[in-house]
Design a protein around this motif. Structure first.
Motif, PDB file in Angstrom:
ATOM      1  N   GLY A 143      12.971   8.576   8.084  1.00 23.81           N
ATOM      2  CA  GLY A 143      11.696   9.563   7.892  1.00 23.81           C
ATOM      3  C   GLY A 143      10.851   9.157   6.823  1.00 23.81           C
ATOM      4  O   GLY A 143      10.129  10.001   6.379  1.00 23.81           O
ATOM      5  N   TYR A 144      11.117   8.011   5.940  1.00 24.73           N
ATOM      6  CA  TYR A 144      10.449   7.819   4.739  1.00 24.73           C
ATOM      7  C   TYR A 144       8.953   7.587   5.123  1.00 24.73           C
ATOM      8  O   TYR A 144       8.772   7.164   6.468  1.00 24.73           O
ATOM      9  CB  TYR A 144      11.049   6.669   4.253  1.00 24.73           C
ATOM     10  CG  TYR A 144      10.678   5.287   4.791  1.00 24.73           C
ATOM     11  CD1 TYR A 144       9.583   4.526   4.957  1.00 24.73           C
ATOM     12  CD2 TYR A 144      11.927   4.863   5.711  1.00 24.73           C
ATOM     13  CE1 TYR A 144       9.579   3.285   5.707  1.00 24.73           C
ATOM     14  CE2 TYR A 144      11.946   3.770   6.329  1.00 24.73           C
ATOM     15  CZ  TYR A 144      10.711   2.833   6.470  1.00 24.73           C
ATOM     16  OH  TYR A 144      10.412   1.668   6.980  1.00 24.73           O
ATOM     17  N   TRP A 145       8.231   7.703   4.347  1.00 25.17           N
ATOM     18  CA  TRP A 145       6.571   7.608   4.255  1.00 25.17           C
ATOM     19  C   TRP A 145       6.268   6.223   3.868  1.00 25.17           C
ATOM     20  O   TRP A 145       7.095   5.266   3.150  1.00 25.17           O
ATOM     21  CB  TRP A 145       6.117   8.539   3.398  1.00 25.17           C
ATOM     22  CG  TRP A 145       6.272   9.960   3.931  1.00 25.17           C
ATOM     23  CD1 TRP A 145       6.988  10.931   3.317  1.00 25.17           C
ATOM     24  CD2 TRP A 145       5.499  10.471   5.069  1.00 25.17           C
ATOM     25  NE1 TRP A 145       6.858  12.163   4.144  1.00 25.17           N
ATOM     26  CE2 TRP A 145       6.122  12.115   5.077  1.00 25.17           C
ATOM     27  CE3 TRP A 145       4.339  10.348   5.981  1.00 25.17           C
ATOM     28  CZ2 TRP A 145       5.566  12.756   5.932  1.00 25.17           C
ATOM     29  CZ3 TRP A 145       4.056  11.356   6.908  1.00 25.17           C
ATOM     30  CH2 TRP A 145       4.577  12.418   6.911  1.00 25.17           C
ATOM     31  N   LEU A 146       5.002   5.677   4.422  1.00 31.45           N
ATOM     32  CA  LEU A 146       4.549   4.316   4.124  1.00 31.45           C
ATOM     33  C   LEU A 146       4.510   4.161   2.752  1.00 31.45           C
ATOM     34  O   LEU A 146       4.988   3.010   2.038  1.00 31.45           O
ATOM     35  CB  LEU A 146       3.286   4.149   4.792  1.00 31.45           C
ATOM     36  CG  LEU A 146       2.683   2.731   4.538  1.00 31.45           C
ATOM     37  CD1 LEU A 146       3.277   1.615   5.020  1.00 31.45           C
ATOM     38  CD2 LEU A 146       1.287   2.854   5.307  1.00 31.45           C
ATOM     39  N   ASN A 147       3.966   4.857   1.840  1.00 32.31           N
ATOM     40  CA  ASN A 147       3.809   4.848   0.512  1.00 32.31           C
ATOM     41  C   ASN A 147       5.171   4.618  -0.065  1.00 32.31           C
ATOM     42  O   ASN A 147       5.350   3.642  -1.225  1.00 32.31           O
ATOM     43  CB  ASN A 147       2.940   5.923  -0.310  1.00 32.31           C
ATOM     44  CG  ASN A 147       3.637   7.336  -0.062  1.00 32.31           C
ATOM     45  OD1 ASN A 147       4.259   7.843   1.051  1.00 32.31           O
ATOM     46  ND2 ASN A 147       3.924   7.795  -1.277  1.00 32.31           N
ATOM     47  N   GLU A 148       6.191   5.500   0.358  1.00 36.62           N
ATOM     48  CA  GLU A 148       7.603   5.254  -0.226  1.00 36.62           C
ATOM     49  C   GLU A 148       8.140   3.768  -0.124  1.00 36.62           C
ATOM     50  O   GLU A 148       8.708   3.123  -0.917  1.00 36.62           O
ATOM     51  CB  GLU A 148       8.775   6.098   0.474  1.00 36.62           C
ATOM     52  CG  GLU A 148       8.216   7.558  -0.080  1.00 36.62           C
ATOM     53  CD  GLU A 148       9.290   8.630   0.748  1.00 36.62           C
ATOM     54  OE1 GLU A 148       9.746   9.620  -0.026  1.00 36.62           O
ATOM     55  OE2 GLU A 148       9.050   8.466   1.912  1.00 36.62           O
TER      56      GLU A 148
END
Length: 169
Positions: A143-148
């Motif tokens: 569930g991480y985001w692209l920016n992370e």
């Protein structure tokens, strides 16, 4: 480092894209991820990750569409088979795709944190697959985001390879 994906007649195969059969899609579109082969990973590679982005979506949606994010794939895994996004989901970590946007009413975790296939609405789009060889396992969870992901890989990229995958409208 090299990355390859089989194409049919120069395009991503129908089962992974807009023309997938009914049993290969959900309400959002195609769900069967395509096979990927990586070769010549650098010696110190611990894991690898990938992004699948559609920059041709900008005129349609206003932003690049995120189709698949995955990381912490073992360096000993040089081939992801078809449907790895769902069938091998416990073997690596996957991030949120664009269906997780607050502008889209979708709370289905399988839809928002797995592969969602190309469905170009206007013309053939080029889907940019980038594979990153990394020197460590990233401290990211499903569930991480692209920016992370981009922040986490800073100073940990040993090599990267990119290919464009055409998908027909």
């Amino acid at each position: 480092m090299k990355v390859s994906v089989p194409l049919e007649n120069g395009y991503l195969a129908d089962q992974y894209s807009k023309y997938a059969a009914k049993n290969q899609r959900d309400a959002n579109g195609p769900i069967i991820s395509f096979p990927i082969t990586v070769q010549d990973l650098p010696t110190n590679t611990k894991t690898w990750g990938l992004t699948l982005l559609d920059f041709d979506a900008v005129p349609v949606s206003g932003f690049p569409w995120i189709h698949w994010l995955a990381t912490n794939i073992s360096a000993t895994t040089t081939q992801l088979p078809a449907n790895a996004s769902r069938n091998l989901a416990t073997q690596f970590v996957q991030g949120k795709n664009s269906l997780a946007s607050p502008f889209i009413d979708n709370t289905d975790q399988l839809a928002t944190e797995r592969y969602t296939g190309p469905t170009p609405p206007d013309k053939t789009h080029l889907y940019q697959l980038t594979v990153y060889a990394l020197d460590k396992k990233l401290a990211l969870t499903n569930g991480y985001w692209l920016n992370e992901f981009y922040h986490a890989i800073q100073n940990h990229i040993l090599a990267e390879a990119q290919i464009d995958l055409p998908s027909r409208a």
